[in-house]
Scaffold this motif. Sequence first.
Motif, PDB file in Angstrom:
ATOM      1  N   VAL A 141       0.838  -1.205   0.000  1.00  8.56           N
ATOM      2  CA  VAL A 141       0.000   0.000   0.000  1.00  8.56           C
ATOM      3  C   VAL A 141       0.871   1.252   0.000  1.00  8.56           C
ATOM      4  O   VAL A 141       1.909   1.300   0.671  1.00  8.56           O
ATOM      5  N   SER A 142       0.440   2.255  -0.746  1.00 10.09           N
ATOM      6  CA  SER A 142       1.172   3.525  -0.821  1.00 10.09           C
ATOM      7  C   SER A 142       0.189   4.684  -0.770  1.00 10.09           C
ATOM      8  O   SER A 142      -1.025   4.484  -0.631  1.00 10.09           O
ATOM      9  N   ARG A 143       0.688   5.877  -0.923  1.00 11.04           N
ATOM     10  CA  ARG A 143      -0.159   7.042  -1.176  1.00 11.04           C
ATOM     11  C   ARG A 143      -0.417   7.143  -2.675  1.00 11.04           C
ATOM     12  O   ARG A 143       0.328   6.565  -3.473  1.00 11.04           O
ATOM     13  N   ALA A 144      -1.414   7.911  -3.043  1.00 12.91           N
ATOM     14  CA  ALA A 144      -1.690   8.103  -4.471  1.00 12.91           C
ATOM     15  C   ALA A 144      -0.538   8.828  -5.152  1.00 12.91           C
ATOM     16  O   ALA A 144      -0.252   8.591  -6.327  1.00 12.91           O
ATOM     17  N   ASP A 145       0.165   9.698  -4.387  1.00 12.24           N
ATOM     18  CA  ASP A 145       1.212  10.523  -5.011  1.00 12.24           C
ATOM     19  C   ASP A 145       2.540   9.804  -5.198  1.00 12.24           C
ATOM     20  O   ASP A 145       3.443  10.328  -5.849  1.00 12.24           O
ATOM     21  N   ASN A 146       2.695   8.612  -4.639  1.00 11.72           N
ATOM     22  CA  ASN A 146       3.976   7.916  -4.840  1.00 11.72           C
ATOM     23  C   ASN A 146       3.802   6.487  -5.350  1.00 11.72           C
ATOM     24  O   ASN A 146       4.759   5.714  -5.402  1.00 11.72           O
ATOM     25  N   LYS A 147       2.584   6.140  -5.767  1.00 13.05           N
ATOM     26  CA  LYS A 147       2.333   4.789  -6.267  1.00 13.05           C
ATOM     27  C   LYS A 147       3.220   4.458  -7.466  1.00 13.05           C
ATOM     28  O   LYS A 147       3.681   3.327  -7.618  1.00 13.05           O
ATOM     29  N   ASP A 148       3.466   5.442  -8.315  1.00 11.98           N
ATOM     30  CA  ASP A 148       4.235   5.205  -9.535  1.00 11.98           C
ATOM     31  C   ASP A 148       5.725   5.496  -9.376  1.00 11.98           C
ATOM     32  O   ASP A 148       6.471   5.464 -10.359  1.00 11.98           O
ATOM     33  N   ASP A 149       6.172   5.776  -8.163  1.00 11.53           N
ATOM     34  CA  ASP A 149       7.595   5.947  -7.889  1.00 11.53           C
ATOM     35  C   ASP A 149       8.329   4.685  -8.361  1.00 11.53           C
ATOM     36  O   ASP A 149       7.932   3.567  -8.016  1.00 11.53           O
ATOM     37  N   PRO A 150       9.375   4.820  -9.153  1.00 14.51           N
ATOM     38  CA  PRO A 150      10.090   3.636  -9.656  1.00 14.51           C
ATOM     39  C   PRO A 150      10.537   2.686  -8.550  1.00 14.51           C
ATOM     40  O   PRO A 150      10.551   1.462  -8.735  1.00 14.51           O
ATOM     41  N   ARG A 151      10.901   3.241  -7.385  1.00 13.59           N
ATOM     42  CA  ARG A 151      11.329   2.386  -6.279  1.00 13.59           C
ATOM     43  C   ARG A 151      10.166   1.528  -5.780  1.00 13.59           C
ATOM     44  O   ARG A 151      10.324   0.348  -5.453  1.00 13.59           O
ATOM     45  N   VAL A 152       8.970   2.138  -5.707  1.00 12.84           N
ATOM     46  CA  VAL A 152       7.780   1.406  -5.262  1.00 12.84           C
ATOM     47  C   VAL A 152       7.429   0.320  -6.271  1.00 12.84           C
ATOM     48  O   VAL A 152       7.084  -0.807  -5.905  1.00 12.84           O
ATOM     49  N   GLN A 153       7.532   0.639  -7.544  1.00 13.60           N
ATOM     50  CA  GLN A 153       7.215  -0.343  -8.574  1.00 13.60           C
ATOM     51  C   GLN A 153       8.217  -1.505  -8.580  1.00 13.60           C
ATOM     52  O   GLN A 153       7.842  -2.651  -8.841  1.00 13.60           O
ATOM     53  N   LYS A 154       9.482  -1.209  -8.292  1.00 12.24           N
ATOM     54  CA  LYS A 154      10.471  -2.288  -8.185  1.00 12.24           C
ATOM     55  C   LYS A 154      10.161  -3.189  -6.984  1.00 12.24           C
ATOM     56  O   LYS A 154      10.317  -4.413  -7.059  1.00 12.24           O
ATOM     57  N   LEU A 155       9.724  -2.579  -5.890  1.00 13.79           N
ATOM     58  CA  LEU A 155       9.337  -3.372  -4.724  1.00 13.79           C
ATOM     59  C   LEU A 155       8.128  -4.246  -5.051  1.00 13.79           C
ATOM     60  O   LEU A 155       8.095  -5.433  -4.690  1.00 13.79           O
TER      61      LEU A 155
END
Length: 270
Positions: free
Chosen positions: A231-245
């Motif tokens: 789970v993330s915030r809407a503003d960082n869902k597409d952060d490359p680091r989050v997507q790699k995780l």
Amino acid sequence: MKKYLLPLLSTLAIAAAGCSSSRDNGKEANAEAPLTVAATPVPHTEILKEIKPLLARQGVKLEIRVFTDYVQPNMQVAQKQLDVNFFQTGPYLDTFNREHGTNLVKVIGVHIEPFGAYSRKYTSIGQLPDGANVVIPNDPSNGSRALLLLARHDLITLASPEDRLATLKDITGNPKHLKFRELEAAMLPRVLGEVDLALINTNYALAAKLDPLKDALLIEDKESPYVNFLVSRADNKDDPRVQKLAAALTSPEVKAFIEKTYGGAVQPAF
């Protein structure tokens, strides 16, 4: 006048360039900053530790913050103290957002932890006596999950058998006259020896050295809708680091780790 104006313009240009460079470096620093993730100990933290080296090779430094409750991991992500969390089901997240006015979002589903009913006093649900003391989680999502499990096994009857927000007030039939008490989910393993039956989330059951497949008197089946999400915030869902995780959490390596480590007590959802 021109003699003094040129040096001044040069100075301003250099300063502007310096600010631009600083902003660019800030962007790079953000991309290289550690990714902070809140998680409960078992199995979430264990899974995250398993993929930490994989993410490091991809340039993502994972910082895991361990929590034993279900509220602070969400509040700290919503308040931007942490980046993401990994501990909760979709229904729990929906209820939390509604009750706290937050806007946390699902990134990806990772696994299912079948919810179970446990007892230190009895070895089968048929031994449960009339008037037995039963404890369930006090949050709306997990509390209703406990009631739905009891209803599926005819211990109680609910007004709406599929209502994922059912409460004690929705019990329309209680043939064994069960006496219910609601406690914080993390507390339930600690009071297991003091009650007749406790409905416990699998992450807390595993942390208490309970084996859901062997020790649970009742347990959800494989069709459980309660998938655990990153789970993330809407503003960082597409952060490359989050997507790699997210990609790492749903990799073949993690699927094999879950199946080998938990032997069915935790099941991959991908």
